[in-house]
Design a protein around this motif. Structure first.
Motif, PDB file in Angstrom:
ATOM      1  N   ILE A 205       0.831  -1.204   0.000  1.00  0.00           N
ATOM      2  CA  ILE A 205       0.000   0.000   0.000  1.00  0.00           C
ATOM      3  C   ILE A 205       0.864   1.252   0.000  1.00  0.00           C
ATOM      4  O   ILE A 205       0.583   2.222  -0.720  1.00  0.00           O
ATOM      5  N   SER A 206       1.939   1.232   0.770  1.00  0.00           N
ATOM      6  CA  SER A 206       2.846   2.376   0.823  1.00  0.00           C
ATOM      7  C   SER A 206       3.517   2.632  -0.527  1.00  0.00           C
ATOM      8  O   SER A 206       3.648   3.782  -0.958  1.00  0.00           O
ATOM      9  N   ILE A 207       3.934   1.582  -1.204  1.00  0.00           N
ATOM     10  CA  ILE A 207       4.540   1.733  -2.530  1.00  0.00           C
ATOM     11  C   ILE A 207       3.522   2.299  -3.514  1.00  0.00           C
ATOM     12  O   ILE A 207       3.821   3.208  -4.284  1.00  0.00           O
ATOM     13  N   ALA A 208       2.303   1.768  -3.458  1.00  0.00           N
ATOM     14  CA  ALA A 208       1.270   2.174  -4.416  1.00  0.00           C
ATOM     15  C   ALA A 208       0.799   3.607  -4.216  1.00  0.00           C
ATOM     16  O   ALA A 208       0.518   4.305  -5.192  1.00  0.00           O
ATOM     17  N   PHE A 209       0.706   4.055  -2.968  1.00  0.00           N
ATOM     18  CA  PHE A 209       0.083   5.354  -2.713  1.00  0.00           C
ATOM     19  C   PHE A 209       0.985   6.403  -2.068  1.00  0.00           C
ATOM     20  O   PHE A 209       0.649   7.587  -2.096  1.00  0.00           O
TER      21      PHE A 209
END
Length: 131
Positions: free
Chosen positions: A43-47
């Motif tokens: 999630i951190s990588i994506a957003f």
């Protein structure tokens, strides 16, 4: 009467030695936290461009959101665990918040009592058990 050699984690809390309702052991805990951390990283990588504080915040939100709603984080549930209050029952809302705030500090999570509960679980009066 049992001796200390016969004692097992969770005995003082009235939990069974093995099987459903027993204290969740280290391999399950490691699997659960690895699943939650992996989800947080994705999630951190994506957003959030893999910002470390965002990753930690996502991890915390996962725990605070899912513990009171499904009885544990997604990692807990996938690894066959659930979180309950000492003596059984629903965690409510404040316990997951306190537990998670202490968990992200890491130190309370690696200091255990004889029932294999971290300081974060002791403070929140919760216990991670096999589902």
């Amino acid at each position: 009467m049992s001796t200390s050699a016969d004692a097992y984690p969770g005995q003082r809390l009235g939990l069974p030695a093995t099987g459903k309702g027993s204290v969740a052991r280290l391999p399950r805990r490691i699997l659960g936290i690895a699943i939650d951390w992996t989800a947080s990283v994705v999630i951190s990588i994506a957003f959030f461009d893999y910002d470390p504080l965002a990753t930690l915040a996502v991890f915390a939100v996962i725990h605070v959101l899912f513990i009171p709603t499904i009885g544990g984080s997604p990692g807990h549930r996938i690894a066959g665990m659930r979180l309950q209050v000492e003596g059984g029952g629903w965690t409510g809302v404040w316990r997951p918040i306190v537990r998670t705030l202490l968990l992200v500090l890491l130190i309370p999570a690696v200091v255990w009592d004889p029932d294999q509960r971290g300081l974060h679980d002791r403070a929140a009066r919760t216990i991670l058990i096999r589902a």
